[in-house]
Design a protein around this motif. Sequence first.
Motif, PDB file in Angstrom:
ATOM      1  N   ILE A 102      55.306  32.215  78.561  1.00 27.08           N
ATOM      2  CA  ILE A 102      54.718  32.759  79.789  1.00 27.08           C
ATOM      3  C   ILE A 102      54.407  34.252  79.649  1.00 27.08           C
ATOM      4  CG2 ILE A 102      55.736  31.071  81.345  1.00 27.08           C
ATOM      5  CD1 ILE A 102      57.937  33.177  81.939  1.00 27.08           C
ATOM      6  N   GLU A 103      54.694  34.823  78.516  1.00 31.43           N
ATOM      7  CA  GLU A 103      54.587  36.273  78.330  1.00 31.43           C
ATOM      8  C   GLU A 103      53.278  36.718  77.685  1.00 31.43           C
ATOM      9  OE1 GLU A 103      56.675  38.247  79.765  1.00 31.43           O
ATOM     10  OE2 GLU A 103      58.053  36.647  80.318  1.00 31.43           O
ATOM     11  N   GLY A 104      52.154  36.476  78.360  1.00 37.27           N
ATOM     12  CA  GLY A 104      50.877  37.013  77.910  1.00 37.27           C
ATOM     13  C   GLY A 104      50.265  36.332  76.700  1.00 37.27           C
ATOM     14  N   THR A 105      50.528  35.062  76.516  1.00 34.74           N
ATOM     15  CA  THR A 105      49.929  34.303  75.418  1.00 34.74           C
ATOM     16  C   THR A 105      48.542  33.838  75.835  1.00 34.74           C
ATOM     17  OG1 THR A 105      52.083  33.511  74.676  1.00 34.74           O
ATOM     18  CG2 THR A 105      50.174  32.224  73.982  1.00 34.74           C
ATOM     19  N   LYS A 106      47.556  34.034  74.969  1.00 37.49           N
ATOM     20  CA  LYS A 106      46.207  33.550  75.269  1.00 37.49           C
ATOM     21  C   LYS A 106      46.114  32.086  74.869  1.00 37.49           C
ATOM     22  CE  LYS A 106      41.306  34.440  74.699  1.00 37.49           C
ATOM     23  NZ  LYS A 106      40.284  35.306  74.097  1.00 37.49           N
ATOM     24  N   LEU A 107      45.780  31.242  75.851  1.00 41.88           N
ATOM     25  CA  LEU A 107      45.556  29.823  75.602  1.00 41.88           C
ATOM     26  C   LEU A 107      44.055  29.557  75.688  1.00 41.88           C
ATOM     27  CD1 LEU A 107      48.366  28.140  77.752  1.00 41.88           C
ATOM     28  CD2 LEU A 107      48.421  28.789  75.335  1.00 41.88           C
ATOM     29  N   ARG A 108      43.538  28.819  74.719  1.00 44.09           N
ATOM     30  CA  ARG A 108      42.126  28.425  74.694  1.00 44.09           C
ATOM     31  C   ARG A 108      42.064  26.911  74.787  1.00 44.09           C
ATOM     32  NH1 ARG A 108      39.229  28.683  70.424  1.00 44.09           N
ATOM     33  NH2 ARG A 108      37.289  29.277  71.374  1.00 44.09           N
ATOM     34  N   CYS A 109      41.087  26.427  75.549  1.00 45.61           N
ATOM     35  CA  CYS A 109      40.895  24.987  75.674  1.00 45.61           C
ATOM     36  C   CYS A 109      39.440  24.655  75.433  1.00 45.61           C
ATOM     37  CB  CYS A 109      41.312  24.503  77.049  1.00 45.61           C
ATOM     38  SG  CYS A 109      41.149  22.705  77.212  1.00 45.61           S
ATOM     39  N   GLU A 110      39.212  23.799  74.451  1.00 45.50           N
ATOM     40  CA  GLU A 110      37.861  23.313  74.170  1.00 45.50           C
ATOM     41  C   GLU A 110      37.744  21.902  74.709  1.00 45.50           C
ATOM     42  OE1 GLU A 110      34.734  22.468  70.524  1.00 45.50           O
ATOM     43  OE2 GLU A 110      36.684  23.349  70.073  1.00 45.50           O
ATOM     44  N   GLY A 111      36.765  21.698  75.566  1.00 46.80           N
ATOM     45  CA  GLY A 111      36.477  20.379  76.105  1.00 46.80           C
ATOM     46  C   GLY A 111      35.118  19.924  75.604  1.00 46.80           C
ATOM     47  N   THR A 112      35.038  18.679  75.138  1.00 49.85           N
ATOM     48  CA  THR A 112      33.769  18.144  74.641  1.00 49.85           C
ATOM     49  C   THR A 112      33.525  16.751  75.217  1.00 49.85           C
ATOM     50  OG1 THR A 112      34.841  17.255  72.671  1.00 49.85           O
ATOM     51  CG2 THR A 112      33.826  19.420  72.452  1.00 49.85           C
ATOM     52  N   VAL A 113      32.252  16.446  75.375  1.00 53.29           N
ATOM     53  CA  VAL A 113      31.849  15.125  75.843  1.00 53.29           C
ATOM     54  C   VAL A 113      31.864  14.176  74.650  1.00 53.29           C
ATOM     55  CG1 VAL A 113      29.956  13.748  76.795  1.00 53.29           C
ATOM     56  CG2 VAL A 113      30.462  16.012  77.739  1.00 53.29           C
ATOM     57  N   VAL A 114      32.524  13.052  74.796  1.00 48.22           N
ATOM     58  CA  VAL A 114      32.532  12.005  73.779  1.00 48.22           C
ATOM     59  C   VAL A 114      31.402  11.025  74.053  1.00 48.22           C
ATOM     60  CG1 VAL A 114      33.864  10.088  72.791  1.00 48.22           C
ATOM     61  CG2 VAL A 114      35.016  12.244  73.391  1.00 48.22           C
ATOM     62  N   HIS A 115      31.251  10.660  75.346  1.00 44.94           N
ATOM     63  CA  HIS A 115      30.202   9.714  75.740  1.00 44.94           C
ATOM     64  C   HIS A 115      29.711  10.087  77.131  1.00 44.94           C
ATOM     65  CE1 HIS A 115      28.073   5.985  76.595  1.00 44.94           C
ATOM     66  NE2 HIS A 115      28.736   5.941  77.743  1.00 44.94           N
ATOM     67  N   LEU A 116      28.405  10.133  77.314  1.00 46.11           N
ATOM     68  CA  LEU A 116      27.813  10.371  78.625  1.00 46.11           C
ATOM     69  C   LEU A 116      26.881   9.220  78.943  1.00 46.11           C
ATOM     70  CD1 LEU A 116      27.418  12.280  81.068  1.00 46.11           C
ATOM     71  CD2 LEU A 116      25.500  13.277  79.816  1.00 46.11           C
ATOM     72  N   GLY A 117      27.317   8.379  79.871  1.00 49.08           N
ATOM     73  CA  GLY A 117      26.495   7.250  80.294  1.00 49.08           C
ATOM     74  C   GLY A 117      25.922   7.500  81.679  1.00 49.08           C
ATOM     75  N   ARG A 118      25.260   6.494  82.216  1.00 48.04           N
ATOM     76  CA  ARG A 118      24.667   6.638  83.546  1.00 48.04           C
ATOM     77  C   ARG A 118      25.720   6.742  84.636  1.00 48.04           C
ATOM     78  NH1 ARG A 118      21.851   1.653  83.516  1.00 48.04           N
ATOM     79  NH2 ARG A 118      22.203   1.716  85.747  1.00 48.04           N
ATOM     80  N   ARG A 119      26.851   6.063  84.464  1.00 47.99           N
ATOM     81  CA  ARG A 119      27.892   6.037  85.497  1.00 47.99           C
ATOM     82  C   ARG A 119      29.254   6.562  85.043  1.00 47.99           C
ATOM     83  NH1 ARG A 119      25.790   5.336  90.501  1.00 47.99           N
ATOM     84  NH2 ARG A 119      24.205   3.745  90.452  1.00 47.99           N
ATOM     85  N   VAL A 120      29.494   6.590  83.743  1.00 43.91           N
ATOM     86  CA  VAL A 120      30.796   6.992  83.218  1.00 43.91           C
ATOM     87  C   VAL A 120      30.625   7.960  82.057  1.00 43.91           C
ATOM     88  CG1 VAL A 120      32.883   6.156  82.046  1.00 43.91           C
ATOM     89  CG2 VAL A 120      31.902   4.817  83.910  1.00 43.91           C
ATOM     90  N   ALA A 121      31.475   8.973  82.029  1.00 42.14           N
ATOM     91  CA  ALA A 121      31.528   9.900  80.899  1.00 42.14           C
ATOM     92  C   ALA A 121      32.966   9.966  80.408  1.00 42.14           C
ATOM     93  CB  ALA A 121      31.057  11.292  81.315  1.00 42.14           C
ATOM     94  N   THR A 122      33.137  10.100  79.103  1.00 43.62           N
ATOM     95  CA  THR A 122      34.470  10.299  78.541  1.00 43.62           C
ATOM     96  C   THR A 122      34.469  11.614  77.778  1.00 43.62           C
ATOM     97  OG1 THR A 122      33.925   8.971  76.592  1.00 43.62           O
ATOM     98  CG2 THR A 122      35.056   7.852  78.404  1.00 43.62           C
ATOM     99  N   THR A 123      35.625  12.263  77.787  1.00 41.48           N
ATOM    100  CA  THR A 123      35.753  13.588  77.179  1.00 41.48           C
ATOM    101  C   THR A 123      37.070  13.696  76.432  1.00 41.48           C
ATOM    102  OG1 THR A 123      36.884  14.556  79.078  1.00 41.48           O
ATOM    103  CG2 THR A 123      34.474  14.629  79.105  1.00 41.48           C
ATOM    104  N   GLU A 124      37.149  14.743  75.613  1.00 43.09           N
ATOM    105  CA  GLU A 124      38.419  15.073  74.967  1.00 43.09           C
ATOM    106  C   GLU A 124      38.579  16.582  74.976  1.00 43.09           C
ATOM    107  OE1 GLU A 124      38.001  13.189  71.169  1.00 43.09           O
ATOM    108  OE2 GLU A 124      36.698  14.750  70.383  1.00 43.09           O
TER     109      GLU A 124
END
Length: 151
Positions: A102-124
């Motif tokens: 909790i002491e000033g650590t930089k956290l990075r998060c990369e989110g990417t699309v795995v599948h983008l459909g007409r009604r459903v998308a999945t990500t990681e």
Amino acid sequence: MAETPTTAGLQQLKDLINMGVEQGVGVGALLGMTAETLEPGRVVFALVTDPRFSNPLGTVHGGIVSTLLDSAMGCAVHTSLPEGAGYTTLELKVNFVRAASIEGTKLRCEGTVVHLGRRVATTEGRVTDENGKLIAHGTSTCMVFPPVTGE
């Protein structure tokens, strides 16, 4: 150098992030998240940990890490959407690998699309600390709402 392609969703996300920064609203403002990368299908958000993010054991609460993952993965979907489309998270799965200080650590998060459909998308997504060590990883399923056509 080639110019990065843009989508209506990407431009809308940039506008919303800028508005949130200017007005101090939204979860990004609440947690001090910054957008490091915004491109179609890929988003990188970062935050610097703070003692206010503590769980009872004195490390970053899993809800903070989960929020970072949900934000990056969902916004990766947002960057891929056409004008007028929307989305919402249906399912969020998080695997915690190690605790974060909790002491000033930089956290990075990369989110990417795995599948983008007409009604459903999945990500990681992956959350790493400033030394590149994996803190958590996850997946999500989003429901995609098509643009309203008036028909």
